[in-house]
Write a protein that holds these residues in place. Structure first.
Motif: not given
Lengths: 230, 240
Positions: B74, B70-71, B17, B108, B104-105, B166-167, B101, B170, B20
């Motif tokens: 970002l 972390s997300c 995390y 995670q 990314a979820d 972002f992705l 998003r 992640t 990232r």
């Protein structure tokens, strides 16, 4: 106002996650078609538009699906940014804080509540202690504010909406108090404020149906636990 | 960007995390001070003050104000330093932002957290987690292909740092170490070249990006760390 396009919402009659999306759409005045799914018999639409999780809610905008309630709420806020209210504060620090609390509701508070509700004995006690601790944090965060984001209702408030309509149902089924005026004055005031919002108040699923549904869920989990332990 | 900007990142060498956030700050060329937190033996007062709820890393402190998760950090970085480096999120296309998003979820909760269960659980729970991890990696393969790389990943794509967003961050902050991680899931490679060729080439090319290479911890140190976690989970025998 931006061209709405076609908006469809797949949800169930009682899904607390679906309810959040209803509030966002109604508050922003976005017309939409609602489809209540029977999750024991999922529609082709649901299977097609949420192949990854086959869960509700799914928002379908001009034929394009968006899944996961918090992702949907941000999508609505960004796509219909011309429609008030804003669902997140403008200031980046406050936005980050609002996002943090929304995640906290889903990743910490809700699982604690789930444990308290679906278990018994020591596991339930642990769940109850956990939700009590989470509520204390939420109470502290809310103090002095009208809503979690400040003056305006927003995504973190939607994420905690279940506290207002579902927790009383859980309290009735369990015969326990989870939220009370004395320990949670800010949360109690906030709950009343949420209930006063017409579109939210109108959207609550019928309480007696909720009691029946959730009592059955608790029975199911307790029976499963008994079966697997004996 | 204003004159007096103070950015402090509280991190830990093995935290994906925190990694990232480091990758994001470096990609955008944002100067920052790094504080290595010793999470077991004594968290800094600053960490406890800025993240009282979770007392975890990473915490980004920008001009004295903390941002956590972390997300979320970002997103904050992208919103705050708009003219630094390149955008980490799609800017205009809100549907694409939602897709990013969502995935990314997924990375995670359905990949990273499942992997952690394979390390900390034993017996049937562990077997179940391994199966789910494999299935979910295949779902990512499909999602990646449908949404982001329908024609595959062009060669040299990530040679241009602007394509690391972002992705990508992640994913590679954690699964950049998939080879180390795979040593603890004996029945399968975490990212199987045959089964999930797109995910494999995605992660492998991201690992080579200079900023990512610089930030990720060494393979051997990660193996030792994971071995420690595994031993805690099963007692004396590391191989269960």
């Amino acid at each position: 106002m931006a061209d709405q396009g076609e908006v469809k919402l797949l949800k169930t009659w009682s899904s607390l996650f679906g309810l959040r999306v209803v509030w966002a759409l109604k508050l922003k005045g976005i017309p939409y078609e609602s489809v209540d799914e029977d999750l024991t018999n999922k529609s082709d639409l649901l299977l097609q538009y949420n192949p990854v999780h086959t869960k509700v809610p799914v928002l379908i905008h001009n034929g394009k699906p968006i899944c996961e309630s918090l992702v949907i709420l941000e999508y609505i806020d960004e796509t219909w940014s011309q429609n008030p209210p804003s669902l997140l504060p403008q200031d980046p620090i406050q936005r980050a804080s609002a996002r943090f609390w929304a995640k906290f509701m889903d990743e910490k508070a809700l699982p604690s509540m789930w444990q308290a509700f679906t278990k018994k004995g020591r596991e339930q006690e642990e769940g109850l202690a956990s939700i009590a601790e989470k509520l204390k944090l939420l109470e502290a965060e809310l103090e002095g504010k009208k809503f979690f984001g400040g003056e305006e209702i927003g995504i973190p408030d939607f994420a905690l909406g279940w506290l207002v309509n579902l927790v009383p149902v859980f309290e009735e089924i369990l015969g326990l108090k989870i939220v009370d005026e004395e320990r949670h004055p800010s949360l109690s005031e906030w709950s009343r404020r949420i209930s006063d919002i017409r579109v939210i108040e109108e959207s609550w699923p019928p309480r007696d149906k909720l009691v029946t549904k959730w009592a059955a869920i608790r029975d199911h989990f307790l029976a499963t636990a008994r079966a697997s332990s004996g | 960007m204003s004159g007096e900007e103070k950015v402090v990142l509280h991190g830990m060498w093995a935290s994906p995390y925190a990694k990232r956030v480091e990758i994001a700050l470096k990609l955008k060329g944002i100067p920052y001070e790094y504080v290595e937190e010793d999470l077991l033996n004594g968290k800094s007062e600053a960490l406890l003050k800025h993240n009282p709820v979770h007392q975890k890393v990473p915490v980004l402190v920008h001009n004295g104000k903390p941002v956590i998760e972390s997300c979320i950090i970002l997103e904050y970085i992208d919103e705050t330093w708009k003219s630094s480096g390149h955008a980490l999120f799609p800017q205009e296309d809100t549907y694409r932002r939602a897709r990013v998003r969502f995935w990314a979820d997924f990375i995670q909760r359905q990949l990273l957290e499942k992997f952690i269960v394979t390390i900390t659980a034993v017996g049937e729970a562990r077997e179940e987690a391994i199966k789910e991890l494999r299935k979910n990696m295949e779902l990512l393969e499909e999602g990646l292909r449908v949404n982001f790389f329908p024609e595959g990943i062009p060669q040299y794509h990530f040679d241009d740092q602007k394509n690391v967003r972002f992705l990508d961050i992640t994913m590679c902050a954690f699964f950049g170490l998939h080879k180390a991680q795979s040593e603890f899931v004996r029945t399968t490679e975490i990212i199987d070249l045959q089964r999930t060729p797109l995910v494999f080439s995605w992660v492998e090319s991201l690992k080579e990006v200079p900023v990512v290479k610089e930030v990720l911890p060494p393979h051997d140190e990660v193996v030792n760390l994971l071995r420690g976690f595994r031993q805690n989970a099963v007692g004396s025998s590391p191989q269960v």
